[in-house]
Design an enzyme around this catalytic site. Structure first.
Site, PDB file in Angstrom:
ATOM      1  N   GLY A  27       0.841  -1.192   0.000  1.00 23.31           N
ATOM      2  CA  GLY A  27       0.000   0.000   0.000  1.00 23.31           C
ATOM      3  C   GLY A  27       0.872   1.235   0.000  1.00 23.31           C
ATOM      4  O   GLY A  27       1.987   1.227  -0.520  1.00 23.31           O
ATOM      5  N   CYS A  28       0.386   2.281   0.614  1.00 22.99           N
ATOM      6  CA  CYS A  28       1.149   3.528   0.683  1.00 22.99           C
ATOM      7  C   CYS A  28       2.504   3.267   1.334  1.00 22.99           C
ATOM      8  O   CYS A  28       2.582   2.665   2.404  1.00 22.99           O
ATOM      9  CB  CYS A  28       0.365   4.564   1.481  1.00 22.99           C
ATOM     10  SG  CYS A  28       1.264   6.097   1.734  1.00 22.99           S
ATOM     11  N   PHE A  29       3.555   3.721   0.689  1.00 22.31           N
ATOM     12  CA  PHE A  29       4.897   3.419   1.185  1.00 22.31           C
ATOM     13  C   PHE A  29       5.277   4.162   2.456  1.00 22.31           C
ATOM     14  O   PHE A  29       6.222   3.797   3.136  1.00 22.31           O
ATOM     15  CB  PHE A  29       5.969   3.591   0.118  1.00 22.31           C
ATOM     16  CG  PHE A  29       5.922   4.828  -0.746  1.00 22.31           C
ATOM     17  CD1 PHE A  29       5.422   6.042  -0.312  1.00 22.31           C
ATOM     18  CD2 PHE A  29       6.414   4.752  -2.040  1.00 22.31           C
ATOM     19  CE1 PHE A  29       5.409   7.162  -1.132  1.00 22.31           C
ATOM     20  CE2 PHE A  29       6.414   5.868  -2.875  1.00 22.31           C
ATOM     21  CZ  PHE A  29       5.911   7.076  -2.413  1.00 22.31           C
ATOM     22  N   TRP A  30       4.533   5.199   2.832  1.00 25.48           N
ATOM     23  CA  TRP A  30       4.848   5.937   4.053  1.00 25.48           C
ATOM     24  C   TRP A  30       4.798   5.028   5.279  1.00 25.48           C
ATOM     25  O   TRP A  30       5.663   5.079   6.141  1.00 25.48           O
ATOM     26  CB  TRP A  30       3.879   7.087   4.271  1.00 25.48           C
ATOM     27  CG  TRP A  30       3.857   8.145   3.218  1.00 25.48           C
ATOM     28  CD1 TRP A  30       4.821   8.422   2.293  1.00 25.48           C
ATOM     29  CD2 TRP A  30       2.808   9.077   2.994  1.00 25.48           C
ATOM     30  NE1 TRP A  30       4.428   9.473   1.508  1.00 25.48           N
ATOM     31  CE2 TRP A  30       3.194   9.900   1.915  1.00 25.48           C
ATOM     32  CE3 TRP A  30       1.574   9.303   3.599  1.00 25.48           C
ATOM     33  CZ2 TRP A  30       2.396  10.927   1.433  1.00 25.48           C
ATOM     34  CZ3 TRP A  30       0.780  10.330   3.119  1.00 25.48           C
ATOM     35  CH2 TRP A  30       1.194  11.134   2.046  1.00 25.48           C
ATOM     36  N   ASP A  51      -6.253   3.184   0.213  1.00 26.58           N
ATOM     37  CA  ASP A  51      -5.485   3.407  -1.012  1.00 26.58           C
ATOM     38  C   ASP A  51      -5.829   2.335  -2.044  1.00 26.58           C
ATOM     39  O   ASP A  51      -5.624   1.146  -1.802  1.00 26.58           O
ATOM     40  CB  ASP A  51      -3.989   3.380  -0.703  1.00 26.58           C
ATOM     41  CG  ASP A  51      -3.606   4.456   0.302  1.00 26.58           C
ATOM     42  OD1 ASP A  51      -4.035   5.609   0.106  1.00 26.58           O
ATOM     43  OD2 ASP A  51      -2.894   4.144   1.269  1.00 26.58           O
TER      44      ASP A  51
END
Length: 165
Positions: free
Chosen positions: A9-12, A88
């Site tokens: 998912g979101c890499f953050w 996401d």
């Protein structure tokens, strides 16, 4: 030192989680297995690059074995979610593990099989050799460190808990 590429998912959130682990030497977020050279975030989000948001994780194998990395990774994402994680949605948010060392492939696949057996579910996590990786824009790097209230589908504090398979 070893390296593995994780997409969840979101890499953050993936970066925020793994950066808290003893044994992580360094990391950066970026775009893995892109069909185009050096894509921008906007182009990746268009769905036309084939790239996936990923974490490049350099780690000390003695302090953080690959089996633990994969186990922890599978515990904080939804391995059954095809092309989304949390809020996401899109192919750039698919989940996967991308390896450089051929010997890592069998370990990753074994960990996935164990997860499937334990949870009685079929994972859709990609396991592929890394084709390429392009660093994301600077504002994405260590995003949750710089933006404590930033959106994240992962509870990064789970990294502080003792790992049990």
């Amino acid at each position: 030192m070893a390296v593995i590429y994780l997409a969840g998912g979101c890499f953050w959130g993936i970066q925020g989680y793994f950066d808290k682990l003893k044994g992580t030497l360094c990391s950066q977020v970026g775009y893995a297995n892109s069909a185009v050279e050096n894509p921008s975030y906007e182009f990746v989000c268009s769905g036309n690059s084939g790239a996936v948001e990923a974490l490049e994780l350099h780690y000390d194998e003695d302090l953080l074995p690959l089996r633990e990395i994969i186990g922890r990774f599978l515990s904080v994402i939804n391995p059954c979610a095809l092309n989304f994680q949390g809020n996401d949605i899109g192919t750039q948010y698919r989940n996967g593990v991308y390896f450089v060392q051929e010997s890592d492939e069998s370990i990753i696949k074994e960990c996935l099989k164990l997860w499937e057996k334990k949870h009685h579910k079929k994972a859709v996590t990609e396991v592929e050799k890394l084709q390429n990786f392009y660093s994301a824009e600077l504002y994405h790097q260590k995003y949750l460190e710089k933006n404590a209230l930033g959106y994240c589908h992962i509870n990064t504090d789970l990294a502080l808990q003792k790992w049990e398979e």
